[in-house]
Structures are given as structure tokens and as C-alpha cells.
Scaffold this motif. Structure first.
Motif, mmCIF file in Angstrom:
data_model
loop_
_atom_site.group_PDB
_atom_site.id
_atom_site.type_symbol
_atom_site.label_atom_id
_atom_site.label_comp_id
_atom_site.label_asym_id
_atom_site.label_seq_id
_atom_site.Cartn_x
_atom_site.Cartn_y
_atom_site.Cartn_z
ATOM 1 N N LYS A 269 -32.060 -106.354 -76.187
ATOM 2 C CA LYS A 269 -31.227 -105.269 -75.686
ATOM 3 C C LYS A 269 -31.607 -104.990 -74.234
ATOM 4 O O LYS A 269 -32.775 -105.070 -73.859
ATOM 5 C CB LYS A 269 -31.450 -104.023 -76.537
ATOM 6 C CG LYS A 269 -30.476 -102.887 -76.268
ATOM 7 C CD LYS A 269 -30.739 -101.732 -77.223
ATOM 8 C CE LYS A 269 -29.693 -100.630 -77.039
ATOM 9 N NZ LYS A 269 -29.660 -100.048 -75.704
ATOM 10 N N ALA A 270 -30.617 -104.676 -73.431
ATOM 11 C CA ALA A 270 -30.869 -104.380 -72.022
ATOM 12 C C ALA A 270 -31.791 -103.176 -71.894
ATOM 13 O O ALA A 270 -31.664 -102.203 -72.648
ATOM 14 C CB ALA A 270 -29.543 -104.114 -71.299
ATOM 15 N N PRO A 271 -32.733 -103.200 -70.954
ATOM 16 C CA PRO A 271 -33.649 -102.062 -70.790
ATOM 17 C C PRO A 271 -32.919 -100.825 -70.264
ATOM 18 O O PRO A 271 -31.991 -100.934 -69.464
ATOM 19 C CB PRO A 271 -34.665 -102.577 -69.774
ATOM 20 C CG PRO A 271 -33.936 -103.639 -69.016
ATOM 21 C CD PRO A 271 -33.003 -104.283 -69.994
ATOM 22 N N LEU A 272 -33.345 -99.667 -70.722
ATOM 23 C CA LEU A 272 -32.758 -98.406 -70.260
ATOM 24 C C LEU A 272 -33.345 -98.055 -68.901
ATOM 25 O O LEU A 272 -34.547 -97.840 -68.773
ATOM 26 C CB LEU A 272 -33.040 -97.289 -71.265
ATOM 27 C CG LEU A 272 -32.494 -95.901 -70.888
ATOM 28 C CD1 LEU A 272 -30.971 -95.916 -70.826
ATOM 29 C CD2 LEU A 272 -32.987 -94.852 -71.878
ATOM 30 N N LEU A 273 -32.513 -98.009 -67.882
ATOM 31 C CA LEU A 273 -32.959 -97.699 -66.526
ATOM 32 C C LEU A 273 -32.483 -96.330 -66.054
ATOM 33 O O LEU A 273 -33.162 -95.663 -65.277
ATOM 34 C CB LEU A 273 -32.447 -98.765 -65.542
ATOM 35 C CG LEU A 273 -32.834 -100.219 -65.809
ATOM 36 C CD1 LEU A 273 -32.233 -101.109 -64.719
ATOM 37 C CD2 LEU A 273 -34.338 -100.395 -65.870
ATOM 38 N N VAL A 274 -31.302 -95.923 -66.512
ATOM 39 C CA VAL A 274 -30.698 -94.663 -66.071
ATOM 40 C C VAL A 274 -30.503 -93.765 -67.292
ATOM 41 O O VAL A 274 -29.649 -94.032 -68.135
ATOM 42 C CB VAL A 274 -29.345 -94.914 -65.367
ATOM 43 C CG1 VAL A 274 -28.770 -93.594 -64.856
ATOM 44 C CG2 VAL A 274 -29.500 -95.911 -64.229
ATOM 45 N N THR A 275 -31.305 -92.722 -67.383
ATOM 46 C CA THR A 275 -31.205 -91.794 -68.506
ATOM 47 C C THR A 275 -30.062 -90.802 -68.273
ATOM 48 O O THR A 275 -29.546 -90.672 -67.152
ATOM 49 C CB THR A 275 -32.505 -91.008 -68.691
ATOM 50 O OG1 THR A 275 -32.707 -90.174 -67.529
ATOM 51 C CG2 THR A 275 -33.694 -91.945 -68.849
ATOM 52 N N GLU A 276 -29.698 -90.087 -69.310
ATOM 53 C CA GLU A 276 -28.639 -89.086 -69.166
ATOM 54 C C GLU A 276 -29.070 -87.982 -68.207
ATOM 55 O O GLU A 276 -28.251 -87.448 -67.450
ATOM 56 C CB GLU A 276 -28.266 -88.498 -70.522
ATOM 57 C CG GLU A 276 -27.048 -87.588 -70.443
ATOM 58 C CD GLU A 276 -26.462 -87.251 -71.798
ATOM 59 O OE1 GLU A 276 -25.436 -86.539 -71.829
ATOM 60 O OE2 GLU A 276 -27.014 -87.696 -72.824
ATOM 61 N N ASP A 277 -30.357 -87.634 -68.195
ATOM 62 C CA ASP A 277 -30.848 -86.615 -67.254
ATOM 63 C C ASP A 277 -30.664 -87.076 -65.813
ATOM 64 O O ASP A 277 -30.350 -86.269 -64.928
ATOM 65 C CB ASP A 277 -32.332 -86.327 -67.514
ATOM 66 C CG ASP A 277 -32.546 -85.453 -68.738
ATOM 67 O OD1 ASP A 277 -31.581 -84.766 -69.144
ATOM 68 O OD2 ASP A 277 -33.661 -85.466 -69.290
ATOM 69 N N MET A 278 -30.853 -88.375 -65.563
ATOM 70 C CA MET A 278 -30.631 -88.915 -64.214
ATOM 71 C C MET A 278 -29.162 -88.796 -63.838
ATOM 72 O O MET A 278 -28.827 -88.450 -62.694
ATOM 73 C CB MET A 278 -31.063 -90.382 -64.149
ATOM 74 C CG MET A 278 -32.549 -90.613 -64.288
ATOM 75 S SD MET A 278 -32.895 -92.406 -64.215
ATOM 76 C CE MET A 278 -34.638 -92.425 -64.636
#
Length: 387
Positions: A269-278
Motif C-alpha cells: 500500500k502506498a505510504p501515507l504522506l499527507v494526513t487529513e490534519d495537513m
């Protein structure tokens, strides 16, 4: 030796495995080329162009698949409308060359091995100097990076370049590109051509000079672990390193007009770089283009295949971007395939030489066996999950 080009049945796939120019070269080498009727239409190569190049147009899909010595495709074999699998149409002992995504879908390797097909996966071509001409992942990723910037420019409610007008000066757009692999570097180059101010981040410090050579600022984060995997790909990093990375990039994301994410890990799975908080901290009207949408996305808000607005930010999750430029995508892919076939063939016959590092890496099934240890391990994981 009969080489067949199959028509893609996936709805969003517009590419074709061989283009007429390449077909003409192969025929001059004494090879017989069959092309399924309509195979190149969605890439704007009609049947007449293939016939003019010397190919034989075959309207009977079953015949094309069952009589081919080498069958060339773009997307992995799929289920047809009549319920039959394309794999079942292949004759035993034939060769299939295509994108197969075997690490994420190891069952396909199991089915190909059961059919006794020699399958070469274009994703498994090694990242070496000698294999560059066959590296389809790179050729197609370059297209994805280019198109992602054009999509962002069309969606952004601002200019990309700085403009000095009688009404005043307009500041250039700020673009933040996450991941400086082939797609990321092409995105940097394209955004710079459009006049934007570009920053880029990658966990691999070795790409810093490449980023700077394209006129972008490199956002550097020192991590206490190895970040480059075999073949030059980015390596999956620890949770502590991910947290440190997110802390640093948050400020750059907040100030950007456009964020383009390109980070992918083969078979995962692609790594999470941009969170919803960002996302919440970004300016209204900002744009995120998530190239990794097909692997789950680098952004927490990405909806693969859709454009959405979340917290005032437009988030675009395109699927199969290379297919949106089918003419050049097909031309590049056809050259990748041809280079690989030159390695496979001797005196117009297929010769599978596992002493060759490229063939050894790319060939995932042969003589009824799955050859890759990584695929076998992935298959065991899938089997365990089902049971």
C-alpha cells in the motif's frame, strides 16, 4: 515465431502493446506479427496502419491467444465478458509479456504457472543501466508525472507563472512535490517549465542533486536508517521516521498551492504522506494530485478515480495516468517490450536464459513453477488470510 498483440479489455486502458512503426521493424527481422482487430484504436493506431506495417489483423480473440508463441499486453490478463479468464486462452508453453503486478496480486502468478506459461512481468525489470531501455515502469511514470502537473494547473484557481501586468504583479504558484523518483522528477521539470516555484521532498538523500539540477529546492530530512531499497526504489521506513518526516513536511504542505504526491512501494500500500490534519491547514483553493491513488493514495483524503473537495482543498486521485496520453505511452512501452524481446530471442526462437540477470528477474513463471521467492511469500500471505 508468431508474436501477437492483444486488445486491452480494461475500460480505462487506452494503450496498446506495439505500435505500427515497431511492428514494421519486427517484421523486417523475419517475425510474424498478429494484431487483434481494434487493438490500437483507443491509442489512435487503426488496423489499416498495422496492415500497412505488415501485420496480420485477427478478429478472432480465441485464435489470437491460443496460437500465439509470444503474447504482448499492457494490463494483466482479466476475466472476459463471457466469464472466461484470458489466461485460460493461452496455449501451454507460450510466453506472456505484460504488466502483471505479481507482488500485489500473486494469485496471477499461480494461475500462469498452472497454465505452464512463461510469464515476464514488466514491473520486475531490474533498475540497472543495462535494463534502462526495457524499464517500462520508468517510461510510464515519466508520463504520469508530466500529466499530474497539467491536471494540477487546470484545477488550480491561479496562474502557475509569475506575471507582471498593467494591473500589478502576480506571484508564481508554489508547488510541493513529494517523491523524487521518475514521476516526481518529471513533475518538477514540468512545473518549472510552467513557471512555478517548486520544492521537492524524498526520503532518499541521493536524489538531492537531481532535484536541484531541475531548478527545485530540495527539502532535506536526516533519518537514522537506510531509505533506499534494492534497485534504487524508496524503502518503507519505520513509524518513528514517518512521524519525523510528517512533522517537517507539514509546514511545506501548508504553504503550497499545489501538492503532488508520487510515493509508491512495489507490492505494498502506498505510504501515507499527507494526513487529513495537513489538508485542513492548506489554503482554500489549493490542489493535491495523488499519483499513488491506485495503491491506496499518499493522502488520507484521496478517493481513487475521483476528484473531491475536502476542507476547501481539491484532491484528485487519478487512475492510470499514462493511459491518458496513449500515443506516446504506447510508443515508449512498445520500445520497452521490443528491447526485452531482443534479449529473449535467438535466431527467431525464444531462448530463456536465466543466467541473464534481466530475464532472471523479470521471468516470474516458467515450466509450471513460480520462480520468484518474493511472489511465493506474497502468495502464502494471501492464502493464509483467506484460510
Amino acid at each position: 515465431m508468431r508474436i501477437a498483440v492483444a486488445k486491452e479489455i480494461e475500460v480505462c486502458e487506452r494503450r496498446v502493446a506495439l505500435v505500427p512503426d515497431i511492428v514494421a521493424r519486427l517484421i523486417k527481422q523475419g517475425l510474424e506479427i498478429w494484431v487483434e482487430a481494434g487493438a490500437g484504436e483507443r491509442a489512435f493506431f487503426n488496423d489499416a496502419a498495422y496492415e500497412a506495417a505488415g501485420a496480420t489483423i485477427i478478429a478472432d480473440t480465441n485464435r489470437l491467444w491460443s496460437e500465439a508463441d509470444i503474447l504482448l499486453k499492457v494490463s494483466p490478463p482479466r476475466e472476459r465478458e463471457d466469464g472466461r479468464s484470458e489466461i485460460d486462452l493461452l496455449k501451454e508453453g507460450s510466453v506472456l509479456i505484460s504488466f502483471l503486478n505479481p507482488l500485489a496480486n500473486p494469485v496471477i502468478a499461480q494461475k500462469l504457472a498452472a497454465r505452464k506459461v512463461t510469464a515476464l512481468s514488466m514491473e520486475m525489470i531490474p533498475r540497472t543501466t543495462r535494463a534502462q531501455s526495457m524499464d517500462a515502469l520508468s517510461s510510464q511514470a515519466s508520463i504520469a508525472g508530466y500529466k499530474a502537473v497539467l491536471i494540477a494547473a487546470a484545477a488550480l484557481p491561479k496562474y502557475f507563472p509569475m506575471l507582471t501586468t498593467a494591473a500589478g504583479t502576480i506571484a508564481p504558484a508554489k508547488i510541493f512535490i513529494m517523491g523524487a523518483g521518475v514521476a516526481g522528477l518529471q513533475a518538477i521539470a514540468t512545473a518549472r517549465r510552467l513557471g512555478a516555484v517548486v520544492e521537492a521532498f524524498d526520503i532518499r538523500p541521493a536524489v538531492k542533486e537531481e532535484v536541484q539540477s531541475l531548478g527545485a529546492k530540495f527539502v532535506e530530512i536526516k533519518l537514522d536508517e537506510e531509505t533506499t531499497a534494492a534497485g534504487g526504489y524508496a524503502k518503507e521506513i519505520s513509524e518513528a521516521s514517518k512521524k519525523r518526516t510528517q512533522e517537517v513536511v507539514t509546514e511545506h504542505i501548508k504553504n503550497a498551492d499545489v501538492v503532488i504526491t508520487t510515493a509508491q512501494v512495489p507490492g505494498k500500500k502506498a505510504p501515507l504522506l499527507v494526513t487529513e490534519d495537513m489538508v485542513k491547514q492548506m489554503k482554500p483553493g489549493s490542489v493535491i494530485v495523488d499519483i499513488a491513488a491506485e495503491q491506496g493514495g499518499n493522502c488520507a483524503c484521496t478517493d481513487p478515480g475521483r476528484d473531491i473537495v475536502a476542507h476547501g482543498v481539491t484532491i484528485i486521485g487519478p487512475i492510470n495516468l499514462p493511459s491518458s496520453l496513449p500515443v506516446h505511452a504506447s510508443q515508449l512501452y512498445a520500445k520497452n517490450l521490443t528491447s526485452l524481446m531482443q534479449l529473449l530471442m535467438k535466431d527467431k526462437n525464444v531462448e530463456i536464459n536465466f543466467a541473464d540477470d534481466i530475464i532472471d528477474a523479470a521471468c516470474i513463471t516458467h515450466a509450471g513453477e513460480i520462480r520468484s521467492t518474493r511472489i511465493k511469500e506474497a502468495l502464502q500471505t494471501v492464502t493464509s488470510a483467506v484460510s
